[in-house]
Scaffold this motif. Structure first.
Motif: not given
Ligand code: HEM
Ligand code: SF4
Lengths: 105, 557
Positions: B119-120, B72-73, B113-114, B17-19
């Motif tokens: 992350m978003h 990591r985030q 990158e997020l 979904f994010l992509q």
């Protein structure tokens, strides 16, 4: 709706906007370009501003700027905005002197 | 990869979904750049992706769900600060991070990158349900009754891209806590939720509605005392539906739920919610124990093992080192495990910018989280950072590591722990600069011994009436106002966001910027001169009333 401009003696108007690509504050120059430095801004009289603003705003997309408006400055060299807000836009955040607009190209 | 401690682990669907969303936004950016989209058309699209246009540049607000990150985030946020910004980020009172110098053309790359670290920036702006905030000590504090993260995650999933609630009358903010000590300002949120164990062991939820700050500060009112877990989502859905249907859309200043609750009264609101519930398909919204367990299983549980003498080691170190002892006093909180402790890392160095951290500090925080707290980091609603599970015998090593990067300030909950919004140095809506006042106050009260002497005192600064710095909730609050293009500050006293929430009272006419810090120093002197043994600033204020403080503030004017 354009508010009537009341300038004090010794004040003029300049046009300002943000650059579309990076959001940086820019100032409109007499040759039609936009510059990071308020020192190069064209100084306008109150009675000519409305027409110039309308023309310049109409070309914002072509010029790659967003949200063109006018603001009052003391007509000295370099011109100095009247409000704190526009001073900060002209010179950069006061809390990061290293980011001063003056030190950038 | 094993599940992270502290937050939910994404799966394939989340990532795909994010992509897709980034690809969509990239196309929108391209159409904006080639002129197909006008600024008016593009603005709502960029805001839906967390991108604002501020005074000097674009600002990207990145969501940190319930304020919890893994190392990591956090490292990725540091890299973004270094690569795409000017080497720092700003942590906000909504447990998010903002980058102040973003280029529009870089934004799709940043979002990619997020997404690499799950992350978003979705729903960090716009009239939707924003990032759900939670107690910064969740899952760690000794005083906790229910770990709110599992339900915060359930709310995150429910509210993300909720088709019905994407265009609400106005933004909507939810906070959840599971401790009797409110650390989320529950009563200053559109919905505040306090969880506690019910009789059958499953949690029940006390729900407040209609709180908020901004132009019209309002303390939230109790809508329900004990909502059962299975009905939590149905209840929230019904509350939002009533708001969505009846909240005002004609006037942006009257559009928040608080205005609706005020207008019709909390009883009528409750009746409307009950009426909505009675005709909803409750089965569809039922939160089953299995569903809750499935979410819970996506959180790893930290293995809390400490040597038997951990407590004794810490006690000895505190006796040996008064500076360390002072930091432990102000910057730690009791953990549910006797061998562990919660450490709050102050992002308020004396004279510094509240909430800002450099990329080097961010990277170091990530390393320290790996070394001392299971790689887990929390961002607090007071713009600080928490490591939730530190072994007591290793706390001093952590403190020494923090000191190396200027993060060992001993001021949590004290006068130096100032909350401030970006103000006129960055914000296009501001009237006055918040940060310089915070810096001057921080410098004025830099001495941590003096801060400890002054005791609990919270200063909150907002650069305009939008109240992003929660000034109404500050024990001392400062609100920037514009008088003919000049900066002035209005002072309030007596606000509080914790239990017994209260809105500060305005002391008098706004003061010019250059007189504000002195006036606050006089307020503090007034308190120190008149307090009785054991009193905090709020205690003295309550006992004496506002008048002596008003006189002190305006004495020299
Ligand atoms: C710099 C860009 C920002 C903009 C343009 C902005 C805009 C606004 C506006 C317009 C409101 C008022 C909403 C209303 O009353 O309906 C608001 C409220 C708020 N903002 Fe911001 N804000 C910004 C930054 C921040 C930051 C940095 C923080 C955290 C430090 C923050 C946290 C909040 C909070 C907690 C509220 C109060 C919510 C309430 O009214 O209950 N904002 N913001
Ligand atoms: S309170 Fe006002 S000045 Fe401060 S960040 Fe919010 S909108 Fe900007």
């Amino acid at each position: 709706m354009k508010r009537p401009v009341r300038l004090e003696p010794g004040q003029k108007l300049v046009l300002t906007a943000n650059r579309l690509l990076d959001g940086r504050t820019v100032w409109w120059c007499a040759d039609g370009s936009w510059d990071l430095h308020i020192g190069r801004a064209a100084l306008l009289d109150a009675d000519e501003t409305e027409a110039v603003l309308a023309r310049v705003a109409g070309e914002a997309q072509r010029d790659g700027v967003v949200g063109v408006y006018d603001t009052a400055v003391q007509a000295v060299m370099p011109p100095e905005p009247v409000t704190v807000r526009e001073k900060i836009r002209a010179h950069g955040p006061t809390v990061h002197p290293e980011f001063a607009v003056e030190s950038q190209q | 990869m094993s599940a992270p401690v502290g937050h939910y682990q994404y799966d394939r669907i989340d990532r795909d979904f994010l992509q897709a969303r980034i690809a969509e936004f990239e196309r929108q950016v391209n159409r904006r750049l080639d002129g197909t989209l006008s600024e008016d058309e593009f603005k709502p699209l960029r805001l839906m992706n967390g991108l604002y246009l501020q005074l000097h540049a674009y600002m990207l607000r990145v969501a940190i769900p319930y304020g919890i990150l893994d190392s990591r985030q956090l490292r990725k946020l540091g890299e973004i600060a270094r690569r795409y910004d000017r080497d720092y980020g700003h942590f906000t009172t909504r447990q998010n991070i903002q980058f102040n110098w973003i280029r529009l053309e870089d934004t799709p790359a940043i979002l990619r990158e997020l997404a690499e670290v799950d992350m978003h920036a979705i729903q960090t702006s716009g009239n939707c349900i924003r990032n759900v905030t939670a107690d910064e000590y969740a899952g760690a504090a000794a005083d906790e009754l229910v770990d709110p993260r599992v339900h915060a995650e359930i709310l995150r999933q429910w509210s993300t891209l909720h088709p019905e609630f994407t265009f609400l009358p106005r933004k909507f903010k939810i906070a959840i806590s599971g401790s009797p000590n409110d650390r989320v300002a529950a009563r200053f949120h559109d919905i505040g939720i306090l969880a506690r164990p019910g009789e059958d062991g499953a949690p029940v939820f006390r729900i407040f509605v209609g709180g908020g700050l901004g132009r019209t500060p309002v303390i939230g009112q109790e809508l329900f005392d004990s909502v059962r877990e299975e009905h939590l989502l149905a209840t929230l859905e019904a509350i939002l539906r009533v708001y969505n249907a009846h909240g005002r859309r004609d006037n942006i200043y009257k559009a928040r739920i608080k205005i609706l609750v005020q207008a019709i009264g909390v009883e009528a609101y409750r009746e409307a919610v009950e009426a909505e519930l009675s005709q909803m398909d409750l089965e569809r919204y039922r939160l089953t124990p299995e569903a809750v367990a499935a979410i819970r299983s996506r959180f790893a549980v930290p293995q809390l093992e400490a040597p038997a003498d951990a407590d004794a080691v810490l006690a000895q170190q505190r006796r040996d080192d008064p500076l360390f002892d002072r930091w432990v006093r102000s910057n730690t909180h009791v953990h549910r495990d006797p061998g562990h402790i919660i450490a709050t890392i102050s992002l308020k160095p004396a004279g510094g910018i509240p909430g800002d951290a450099t990329s080097a500090q961010i990277a170091r925080l990530a390393d320290l989280a790996d070394a001392y707290s299971f790689g887990e980091i929390r961002i607090t609603h007071l713009q600080n950072v928490v490591l939730g599970h530190v072994r007591k015998d290793r706390l001093r090593d952590l403190w020494l590591g923090l000191a190396e990067v200027g993060l060992a300030e001993a001021n949590i909950g004290l006068i130096g722990d100032i909350v401030a919004c970006p103000g006129l140095d960055y914000c296009a809506l501001a009237n006055a600069r918040s940060i310089p006042i915070a810096q001057k106050l921080g410098a004025r009260f830099a001495d941590t011994a003096l801060q400890a002497e002054i005791g609990a005192l919270r200063i909150n600064i907002s650069g305009c009436i939008n109240a992003c710095g929660h000034h109404h909730a500050g024990h001392i609050g400062l609100l920037g106002v514009d008088k003919r293009g000049e900066e002035f500050f209005q002072l309030t006293v007596g606000g509080r966001a914790e239990n017994g929430a209260a809105i500060g009272t305005i002391l008098g006419a706004a003061l010019p910027e250059d007189e504000t810090v002195d006036a606050i120093a006089r307020l503090v002197d007034c308190y120190l001169g008149r307090r009785e043994s054991g009193e905090t600033f709020l205690d003295t204020l309550t006992r004496l009333g506002h008048e002596p403080f008003r006189e002190a503030a305006y004495e020299a004017v």
